[in-house]
Write a protein that holds these residues in place. Structure first.
Motif, mmCIF file in Angstrom:
data_model
loop_
_atom_site.group_PDB
_atom_site.id
_atom_site.type_symbol
_atom_site.label_atom_id
_atom_site.label_comp_id
_atom_site.label_asym_id
_atom_site.label_seq_id
_atom_site.Cartn_x
_atom_site.Cartn_y
_atom_site.Cartn_z
ATOM 1 N N GLY A 268 0.843 -1.322 0.010
ATOM 2 C CA GLY A 268 0.084 -0.101 0.118
ATOM 3 C C GLY A 268 0.690 1.183 -0.188
ATOM 4 O O GLY A 268 0.620 2.245 0.445
ATOM 5 N N LYS A 269 2.012 1.177 -0.556
ATOM 6 C CA LYS A 269 2.920 2.442 -0.692
ATOM 7 C C LYS A 269 2.176 3.604 -1.543
ATOM 8 O O LYS A 269 1.682 3.247 -2.309
ATOM 9 C CB LYS A 269 4.372 1.897 -1.197
ATOM 10 C CG LYS A 269 4.911 1.118 -0.490
ATOM 11 C CD LYS A 269 5.756 1.547 0.714
ATOM 12 C CE LYS A 269 6.613 0.607 1.499
ATOM 13 N NZ LYS A 269 6.774 1.125 2.889
ATOM 14 N N THR A 270 2.667 4.718 -1.280
ATOM 15 C CA THR A 270 2.341 5.863 -2.013
ATOM 16 C C THR A 270 2.968 5.875 -3.529
ATOM 17 O O THR A 270 3.926 5.188 -3.579
ATOM 18 C CB THR A 270 2.743 7.139 -1.325
ATOM 19 O OG1 THR A 270 4.124 7.328 -1.547
ATOM 20 C CG2 THR A 270 2.401 7.468 -0.065
ATOM 21 N N SER A 271 2.610 6.862 -4.381
ATOM 22 C CA SER A 271 3.145 6.882 -5.552
ATOM 23 C C SER A 271 4.647 7.065 -5.638
ATOM 24 O O SER A 271 5.267 6.516 -6.442
ATOM 25 C CB SER A 271 2.594 7.935 -6.414
ATOM 26 O OG SER A 271 1.259 7.853 -6.454
ATOM 27 N N GLU A 272 5.006 7.972 -4.831
ATOM 28 C CA GLU A 272 6.389 8.474 -4.705
ATOM 29 C C GLU A 272 7.112 7.320 -4.262
ATOM 30 O O GLU A 272 8.315 6.664 -4.659
ATOM 31 C CB GLU A 272 6.654 9.641 -3.884
ATOM 32 C CG GLU A 272 6.771 10.647 -4.669
ATOM 33 C CD GLU A 272 7.266 12.115 -3.893
ATOM 34 O OE1 GLU A 272 8.132 11.884 -2.939
ATOM 35 O OE2 GLU A 272 6.850 13.099 -3.946
ATOM 36 N N ASP A 273 6.638 6.688 -3.050
ATOM 37 C CA ASP A 273 7.408 5.706 -2.408
ATOM 38 C C ASP A 273 7.523 4.271 -3.488
ATOM 39 O O ASP A 273 8.560 3.260 -3.637
ATOM 40 C CB ASP A 273 6.761 5.008 -1.114
ATOM 41 C CG ASP A 273 7.164 6.129 -0.227
ATOM 42 O OD1 ASP A 273 7.967 7.127 -0.510
ATOM 43 O OD2 ASP A 273 6.898 5.820 0.931
ATOM 44 N N LEU A 275 7.676 4.479 -6.788
ATOM 45 C CA LEU A 275 8.922 4.680 -7.608
ATOM 46 C C LEU A 275 10.248 4.548 -6.972
ATOM 47 O O LEU A 275 11.046 4.110 -7.529
ATOM 48 C CB LEU A 275 8.729 6.076 -8.170
ATOM 49 C CG LEU A 275 7.561 6.172 -9.211
ATOM 50 C CD1 LEU A 275 7.417 7.867 -9.403
ATOM 51 C CD2 LEU A 275 7.807 5.556 -10.512
ATOM 52 N N LYS A 276 10.293 4.893 -5.836
ATOM 53 C CA LYS A 276 11.561 4.894 -4.815
ATOM 54 C C LYS A 276 12.066 3.526 -4.887
ATOM 55 O O LYS A 276 13.007 3.065 -4.957
ATOM 56 C CB LYS A 276 11.557 5.678 -3.837
ATOM 57 C CG LYS A 276 11.577 7.117 -3.708
ATOM 58 C CD LYS A 276 11.708 7.662 -2.541
ATOM 59 C CE LYS A 276 11.751 9.209 -2.335
ATOM 60 N NZ LYS A 276 11.681 9.743 -1.191
ATOM 61 N N LEU A 277 10.797 2.546 -4.516
ATOM 62 C CA LEU A 277 11.336 1.207 -4.107
ATOM 63 C C LEU A 277 11.626 0.412 -5.249
ATOM 64 O O LEU A 277 12.599 -0.603 -5.503
ATOM 65 C CB LEU A 277 9.935 0.589 -3.357
ATOM 66 C CG LEU A 277 10.126 -0.858 -2.547
ATOM 67 C CD1 LEU A 277 11.320 -0.833 -1.585
ATOM 68 C CD2 LEU A 277 8.909 -1.209 -2.092
ATOM 69 N N SER A 278 10.943 0.678 -6.582
ATOM 70 C CA SER A 278 11.155 -0.064 -7.722
ATOM 71 C C SER A 278 12.472 0.409 -8.315
ATOM 72 O O SER A 278 13.445 -0.481 -8.603
ATOM 73 C CB SER A 278 10.165 0.066 -8.796
ATOM 74 O OG SER A 278 10.096 1.629 -9.038
ATOM 75 N N MET A 279 13.180 1.545 -8.125
ATOM 76 C CA MET A 279 14.399 2.001 -8.564
ATOM 77 C C MET A 279 15.326 1.573 -7.504
ATOM 78 O O MET A 279 16.558 0.853 -7.943
ATOM 79 C CB MET A 279 14.517 3.628 -8.366
ATOM 80 C CG MET A 279 13.496 4.272 -9.354
ATOM 81 S SD MET A 279 14.417 4.075 -11.162
ATOM 82 C CE MET A 279 13.170 2.819 -11.882
ATOM 83 N N ASN A 307 15.716 10.617 -6.050
ATOM 84 C CA ASN A 307 14.959 11.833 -5.965
ATOM 85 C C ASN A 307 13.854 11.575 -6.960
ATOM 86 O O ASN A 307 13.900 11.056 -8.076
ATOM 87 C CB ASN A 307 15.782 12.764 -6.535
ATOM 88 C CG ASN A 307 15.306 14.056 -6.610
ATOM 89 O OD1 ASN A 307 14.697 14.499 -7.535
ATOM 90 N ND2 ASN A 307 15.240 14.702 -5.443
ATOM 91 N N VAL A 308 12.544 11.907 -6.444
ATOM 92 C CA VAL A 308 11.341 11.665 -7.297
ATOM 93 C C VAL A 308 10.801 13.353 -7.314
ATOM 94 O O VAL A 308 10.582 13.847 -6.264
ATOM 95 C CB VAL A 308 10.317 10.841 -6.816
ATOM 96 C CG1 VAL A 308 8.972 10.879 -7.665
ATOM 97 C CG2 VAL A 308 10.896 9.342 -6.555
ATOM 98 N N LYS A 309 10.739 13.749 -8.587
ATOM 99 C CA LYS A 309 10.436 14.974 -8.854
ATOM 100 C C LYS A 309 9.085 15.157 -9.722
ATOM 101 O O LYS A 309 9.369 14.419 -10.976
ATOM 102 C CB LYS A 309 11.666 15.933 -9.445
ATOM 103 C CG LYS A 309 11.339 17.374 -9.362
ATOM 104 C CD LYS A 309 12.732 18.129 -9.729
ATOM 105 C CE LYS A 309 12.398 18.991 -11.062
ATOM 106 N NZ LYS A 309 13.527 19.165 -11.657
ATOM 107 N N LYS A 310 8.291 15.795 -9.546
ATOM 108 C CA LYS A 310 6.992 15.872 -10.391
ATOM 109 C C LYS A 310 7.345 16.896 -11.350
ATOM 110 O O LYS A 310 7.903 17.948 -11.334
ATOM 111 C CB LYS A 310 5.771 16.354 -9.546
ATOM 112 C CG LYS A 310 4.669 15.572 -9.623
ATOM 113 C CD LYS A 310 3.498 16.226 -8.986
ATOM 114 C CE LYS A 310 2.213 15.240 -9.225
ATOM 115 N NZ LYS A 310 1.098 15.528 -8.259
ATOM 116 N N ILE A 311 6.836 16.484 -12.612
ATOM 117 C CA ILE A 311 7.377 17.625 -13.856
ATOM 118 C C ILE A 311 6.102 18.008 -14.661
ATOM 119 O O ILE A 311 5.141 17.356 -14.440
ATOM 120 C CB ILE A 311 8.721 16.835 -14.572
ATOM 121 C CG1 ILE A 311 8.148 15.437 -15.231
ATOM 122 C CG2 ILE A 311 9.966 16.915 -14.170
ATOM 123 C CD1 ILE A 311 9.129 14.830 -16.485
#
Ligand code: ADP
Length: 311
Positions: A268-273, A275-279, A307-311
């Motif tokens: 149940g991780k957030t979107s940012e997490d 991405l971080k976990l998969s990387m 680093n996850v940055k919204k673009i």
């Protein structure tokens, strides 16, 4: 529970040689043999991360028995359909900094075996909320086979994470049931769209993900090797950058990326997490000798440096 699908597993054989001599005998006592195929790499990494995973797909003959035994030894649950023809070998010869590969196309799956597999996965999907589908289709399976699996997963309300390329990817993208996530690497995206992208023009890459072909897919993660990833989640775009590392063996990092995402989703991780976990899983895989394997402590350490940055 997470179900991983591998329709063309293999025994991955690696021969490190100081040099490869052509048209004569090469001898080695340094062979490693592992249960391979992209889906099995995903399986191992989810297992390494502590996820509840069941591997499914098709296995045949002595090679199939070997793969099954390797999974047993690792304590990984499995529910494969037995097939008559022999599962394949994939051979990598590592020499003089090169990797020369010999890849068998593998067995043909009969229509009865296909039906048995579809019954097995339908039963598994009733207990699973996430299913990963990775790699190429075995011979005998129709091009739209993955689309059938995506449809079956939809019926059971399971999220599909799809990592394939070529015709089988196109067939899913053109189908009515959509996967939850696709993870092309840059090369695969370029082949799919018939367009070249430059990492110095992220905007062009970002725009490419908004085309109608991808409509209805919740997540698109374009992995960029050491450059991290660019991702689209619904209407939001993210640029993910990662630390520089000393690479040991990057083969299977894309599979580890899928595994990290699947595991994060199950938690149940957030979107940012996610991405971080998969990387972090992709990076940690690149730091191991064994393909499709991570040290969870290393994943946790990398997690904080992404680093996850919204673009
Ligand atoms: P694939 O294996 O599908 O081609 P990538 O090469 O893009 O996928 O790798 C997936 C992820 O693994 C990357 O987004 C990155 O997080 C990590 N990774 C892969 N190669 C490297 C590398 N050389 N250095 C650091 N991380 C890497």
């Amino acid at each position: 529970m997470i179900v991983t699908v591998t329709m063309n597993p293999s025994i991955d054989i690696s021969y490190p040689l100081s040099s490869l001599a052509i048209d004569t005998v090469n001898r080695t006592d340094q062979v490693t043999k592992t249960a391979g195929g992209k889906g099995l790499n995903v399986t191992r990494v989810i297992h390494d991360l502590g996820g509840d995973v069941v591997a499914t797909g098709v296995l045949g003959g002595f090679h199939g028995a070997y793969i099954s035994e390797e999974l047993n030894k690792a304590g990984i649950k499995q529910a494969f359909t037995s097939i008559k023809e022999e599962s394949r070998d994939s051979i990598a010869i590592l020499h003089e900094g090169n990797q020369t590969e010999i890849l068998e196309s593998g067995p043909t799956v009969s229509s009865e075996e296909q039906t048995t597999f579809l019954e097995t996965i339908t039963a598994l999907l009733q207990q699973a909320d996430i299913v990963t589908i990775s790699g190429s289709l075995a011979k005998g399976l129709p091009t739209d086979f993955y689309q059938k699996l995506v449809q079956a997963a939809h019926t059971e309300k399971a999220h599909v994470l799809l990592d394939t390329s070529g015709e089988s990817l196109i067939s899913v993208l053109e189908g009515t049931a959509k996967p939850f996530l696709i993870k092309p690497n840059l090369e695969e995206l370029e082949a799919l769209l018939g367009q070249r992208f430059s990492l110095s023009e992220m905007e062009t890459l970002q725009n490419a993900l908004s085309q109608p072909l991808f409509e209805g897919i919740e997540w698109i993660v374009v992995s960029l090797g050491k450059a991290g990833a660019i991702a689209k989640h619904q209407e939001a775009y993210y640029r993910v950058t990662i630390p520089e590392i000393k690479v040991v063996n990057p083969v299977g990092s894309g599979d580890a990326t899928i595994a990290g995402f699947a595991y994060g989703l199950s938690q149940g991780k957030t979107s940012e997490d996610l991405l971080k976990l998969s990387m972090a899983a992709g990076i940690a895989n690149a730091q191991e000798k064994q393909t499709g394997h991570v040290d969870p402590a290393n994943v946790a350490a990398h997690f904080n440096n992404i680093n996850v940055k919204k673009i």
